[in-house]
Design a protein around this motif. Structure first.
Motif, PDB file in Angstrom:
ATOM      1  N   MET A  71       0.823  -1.180   0.000  1.00 53.08           N
ATOM      2  CA  MET A  71       0.000   0.000   0.000  1.00 53.08           C
ATOM      3  C   MET A  71       0.878   1.258   0.000  1.00 53.08           C
ATOM      4  N   ILE A  72       1.873   1.310   0.857  1.00 52.35           N
ATOM      5  CA  ILE A  72       2.756   2.479   0.914  1.00 52.35           C
ATOM      6  C   ILE A  72       3.610   2.546  -0.340  1.00 52.35           C
ATOM      7  N   VAL A  73       4.100   1.396  -0.786  1.00 49.57           N
ATOM      8  CA  VAL A  73       4.935   1.358  -1.985  1.00 49.57           C
ATOM      9  C   VAL A  73       4.130   1.803  -3.202  1.00 49.57           C
ATOM     10  N   LYS A  74       2.889   1.371  -3.279  1.00 51.86           N
ATOM     11  CA  LYS A  74       2.021   1.771  -4.387  1.00 51.86           C
ATOM     12  C   LYS A  74       1.797   3.279  -4.376  1.00 51.86           C
ATOM     13  N   MET A  75       1.579   3.851  -3.185  1.00 52.75           N
ATOM     14  CA  MET A  75       1.369   5.285  -3.069  1.00 52.75           C
ATOM     15  C   MET A  75       2.640   6.063  -3.464  1.00 52.75           C
ATOM     16  N   LEU A  76       3.796   5.585  -3.014  1.00 47.07           N
ATOM     17  CA  LEU A  76       5.052   6.249  -3.376  1.00 47.07           C
ATOM     18  C   LEU A  76       5.279   6.195  -4.882  1.00 47.07           C
ATOM     19  N   HIS A  77       4.968   5.044  -5.480  1.00 46.73           N
ATOM     20  CA  HIS A  77       5.129   4.898  -6.930  1.00 46.73           C
ATOM     21  C   HIS A  77       4.187   5.834  -7.681  1.00 46.73           C
ATOM     22  N   LYS A  78       2.955   5.962  -7.210  1.00 42.85           N
ATOM     23  CA  LYS A  78       1.999   6.872  -7.853  1.00 42.85           C
ATOM     24  C   LYS A  78       2.436   8.328  -7.734  1.00 42.85           C
ATOM     25  N   LYS A  79       3.148   8.667  -6.653  1.00 42.35           N
ATOM     26  CA  LYS A  79       3.645  10.034  -6.460  1.00 42.35           C
ATOM     27  C   LYS A  79       4.867  10.332  -7.324  1.00 42.35           C
ATOM     28  N   GLY A  80       5.400   9.290  -8.005  1.00 42.46           N
ATOM     29  CA  GLY A  80       6.517   9.502  -8.916  1.00 42.46           C
ATOM     30  C   GLY A  80       7.867   9.049  -8.398  1.00 42.46           C
ATOM     31  N   LEU A  81       7.898   8.444  -7.225  1.00 40.88           N
ATOM     32  CA  LEU A  81       9.162   7.973  -6.683  1.00 40.88           C
ATOM     33  C   LEU A  81       9.548   6.662  -7.359  1.00 40.88           C
ATOM     34  N   LYS A  82      10.748   6.596  -7.874  1.00 42.08           N
ATOM     35  CA  LYS A  82      11.259   5.392  -8.534  1.00 42.08           C
ATOM     36  C   LYS A  82      12.311   4.741  -7.650  1.00 42.08           C
ATOM     37  N   SER A  83      12.605   3.490  -7.947  1.00 46.81           N
ATOM     38  CA  SER A  83      13.598   2.769  -7.160  1.00 46.81           C
ATOM     39  C   SER A  83      14.965   3.451  -7.249  1.00 46.81           C
ATOM     40  N   GLU A  84      15.283   4.005  -8.410  1.00 45.95           N
ATOM     41  CA  GLU A  84      16.572   4.688  -8.567  1.00 45.95           C
ATOM     42  C   GLU A  84      16.683   5.888  -7.629  1.00 45.95           C
ATOM     43  N   HIS A  85      15.570   6.569  -7.407  1.00 49.92           N
ATOM     44  CA  HIS A  85      15.582   7.722  -6.491  1.00 49.92           C
ATOM     45  C   HIS A  85      15.905   7.267  -5.067  1.00 49.92           C
ATOM     46  N   ALA A  86      15.301   6.167  -4.646  1.00 51.51           N
ATOM     47  CA  ALA A  86      15.542   5.666  -3.293  1.00 51.51           C
ATOM     48  C   ALA A  86      16.981   5.178  -3.150  1.00 51.51           C
ATOM     49  N   TYR A  87      17.511   4.512  -4.182  1.00 55.68           N
ATOM     50  CA  TYR A  87      18.901   4.061  -4.124  1.00 55.68           C
ATOM     51  C   TYR A  87      19.855   5.250  -4.043  1.00 55.68           C
ATOM     52  N   CYS A  88      19.590   6.284  -4.826  1.00 54.88           N
ATOM     53  CA  CYS A  88      20.428   7.492  -4.766  1.00 54.88           C
ATOM     54  C   CYS A  88      20.353   8.136  -3.386  1.00 54.88           C
ATOM     55  N   ALA A  89      19.164   8.168  -2.806  1.00 55.43           N
ATOM     56  CA  ALA A  89      19.016   8.730  -1.459  1.00 55.43           C
ATOM     57  C   ALA A  89      19.808   7.904  -0.451  1.00 55.43           C
ATOM     58  N   GLY A  90      19.867   6.586  -0.633  1.00 56.60           N
ATOM     59  CA  GLY A  90      20.663   5.732   0.255  1.00 56.60           C
ATOM     60  C   GLY A  90      22.143   6.063   0.175  1.00 56.60           C
ATOM     61  N   PHE A  91      22.646   6.229  -1.046  1.00 58.29           N
ATOM     62  CA  PHE A  91      24.066   6.576  -1.187  1.00 58.29           C
ATOM     63  C   PHE A  91      24.352   7.983  -0.668  1.00 58.29           C
ATOM     64  N   LEU A  92      23.428   8.899  -0.877  1.00 58.33           N
ATOM     65  CA  LEU A  92      23.592  10.245  -0.320  1.00 58.33           C
ATOM     66  C   LEU A  92      23.584  10.218   1.206  1.00 58.33           C
ATOM     67  N   ALA A  93      22.776   9.346   1.793  1.00 62.35           N
ATOM     68  CA  ALA A  93      22.736   9.223   3.250  1.00 62.35           C
ATOM     69  C   ALA A  93      24.071   8.714   3.791  1.00 62.35           C
ATOM     70  N   ILE A  94      24.720   7.833   3.050  1.00 59.95           N
ATOM     71  CA  ILE A  94      26.047   7.359   3.470  1.00 59.95           C
ATOM     72  C   ILE A  94      27.034   8.521   3.458  1.00 59.95           C
ATOM     73  N   GLY A  95      27.021   9.301   2.389  1.00 61.38           N
ATOM     74  CA  GLY A  95      27.906  10.468   2.324  1.00 61.38           C
ATOM     75  C   GLY A  95      27.581  11.495   3.386  1.00 61.38           C
ATOM     76  N   LEU A  96      26.305  11.713   3.633  1.00 65.89           N
ATOM     77  CA  LEU A  96      25.891  12.652   4.672  1.00 65.89           C
ATOM     78  C   LEU A  96      26.298  12.166   6.057  1.00 65.89           C
ATOM     79  N   SER A  97      26.289  10.856   6.249  1.00 65.15           N
ATOM     80  CA  SER A  97      26.714  10.287   7.526  1.00 65.15           C
ATOM     81  C   SER A  97      28.182  10.596   7.790  1.00 65.15           C
TER      82      SER A  97
END
Length: 87
Positions: free
Chosen positions: A1-27
């Protein structure tokens, strides 16, 4: 349900992966910034680094869930290639 809503809002898997790598750099940046700017010791810097570092696995998990939602048929094909079923 949450994943479907995020996908409908335009969030793609690549965006989440990029955010993960950015979080590592931010850490790393928050740890280094805390140790040099605040001068409250390594313990305080470690707390900031760990706090921000915990975001990365969450983003990677969301990215994986979105990837499975975006390509549900690929999961079955890849699973069959990894573990062929012998009759």
């Amino acid at each position: 349900m949450i994943v479907k809503m995020l996908h409908k809002k335009g969030l793609k898997s690549e965006h989440a992966y990029c955010a993960g790598f950015l979080a590592i750099g931010l850490s790393v940046a928050s740890w280094f910034g805390s140790i040099t700017v605040e001068r409250l010791g390594v313990a305080r810097a470690d707390h900031w680094g760990i706090y921000v570092g915990e975001w990365a696995p969450t983003f990677f998990a969301v990215g994986l869930a979105l990837a499975n939602y975006e390509h549900p048929d690929d999961v079955d094909v890849e699973a069959e290639l990894l573990h062929p079923v012998d009759d």
